[in-house]
Design a protein around this motif. Sequence first.
Motif, short mmCIF file in Angstrom:
data_model
loop_
_atom_site.label_atom_id
_atom_site.label_comp_id
_atom_site.label_asym_id
_atom_site.label_seq_id
_atom_site.Cartn_x
_atom_site.Cartn_y
_atom_site.Cartn_z
N UNK A 23 0.83 -1.21 0.00
CA UNK A 23 0.00 0.00 0.00
C UNK A 23 0.87 1.26 0.00
N UNK A 24 1.96 1.25 0.76
CA UNK A 24 2.84 2.42 0.81
C UNK A 24 3.43 2.71 -0.56
N UNK A 25 3.84 1.65 -1.29
CA UNK A 25 4.39 1.88 -2.63
C UNK A 25 3.31 2.40 -3.57
N UNK A 26 2.13 1.81 -3.52
CA UNK A 26 1.07 2.24 -4.44
C UNK A 26 0.65 3.68 -4.17
N UNK A 27 0.64 4.10 -2.92
CA UNK A 27 0.32 5.50 -2.61
C UNK A 27 1.38 6.44 -3.18
N UNK A 28 2.65 6.06 -3.01
CA UNK A 28 3.72 6.90 -3.55
C UNK A 28 3.64 7.01 -5.06
N UNK A 29 3.33 5.90 -5.71
CA UNK A 29 3.20 5.90 -7.17
C UNK A 29 2.03 6.75 -7.62
N UNK A 30 0.89 6.60 -6.94
CA UNK A 30 -0.31 7.35 -7.32
C UNK A 30 -0.11 8.86 -7.14
N UNK A 31 0.60 9.24 -6.08
CA UNK A 31 0.77 10.66 -5.79
C UNK A 31 1.63 11.36 -6.85
N UNK A 32 2.46 10.59 -7.56
CA UNK A 32 3.36 11.18 -8.55
C UNK A 32 2.81 11.09 -9.97
N UNK A 33 1.70 10.41 -10.15
CA UNK A 33 1.18 10.19 -11.50
C UNK A 33 0.54 11.45 -12.04
#
Length: 296
Positions: A234-244
């Motif tokens: 979840x932490x990785x997916x949040x970081x990825x989503x925030x930069x998209x």
Amino acid sequence: MGEQTFEEIAAQYRRELHLHCYRMLGSVTDADDVMQEILLAAWRGLDAYAGRSSLRTWLYKIATNRCLNAIRDGKRRPPAEPLPPFEPPEPTRRGDVTWLQPYPDEDLDDRLVKREHVQLAFITALQRMPPRQTAALILVDVLDFQLTEVAELLDTTPTAIKGALQRARASLNTPAALRDPAPRDTATEHAVAKRFAEAFVADDIATITTLLTDDAWLAMPPAPHEYFGPPAIAAFLRASASARTATLALEPTGANLHPAFTCYFVNGETRTNTGILALTVTNDRITTITRFLPSL
């Protein structure tokens, strides 16, 4: 033997030899390259082929040894590590099989190919074995060659093959999967994959987390970053989503007989392919998310 006859022979065995090379090498790109060498070697060796073994066995001898040569000579080189366009969380570990690629379901006949012999966990495990152990396991347990045949293929003794096979079987993380695989529930797989895809494109991390097992993994070859467990994923997916900066879209496909999706970034009329996402579903939960990133 005429050229047309050779073309017919090549067509008859090309798909199964290509899949054999993929199992050995873990990469469709590398399998494509080695297949060219195999076909050339077979063409050049037709006059010397004396029929001492079946034609299929002879072709597998060429294919297996060409794959072993490719590994030994360093032709299977890990691709360059992609740099994420954001600062990712610290990974749980760095994966060691960064050359792994998906095998398209459209090139597999699931009536003939056993699911457990092409799943990503099995292909990954093969890459971690010494190459001759990999060859022994594939030839005996997957392709049903006899020990004596494999010994001849690899220019060694049945005793040596038996030893390599025992060590290879022992090194598998889930050896029981080869002997007693669970029946595939495609309806459940598709339902879970559909829920995942809807949540993924909506950046609904909470829903994705509920679909994961407690020991789920996220891997992203050729990037080595791997994340273990729902909180880390979840932490990785949040970081990825925030930069998209573009809209994410998924289109259903199939890879290694897993439910899978082709990933796109959509920006106006422009669609950019960003790789393949494959899921391993056990019962009604996801145990592995493998995001195959485009190679540089």
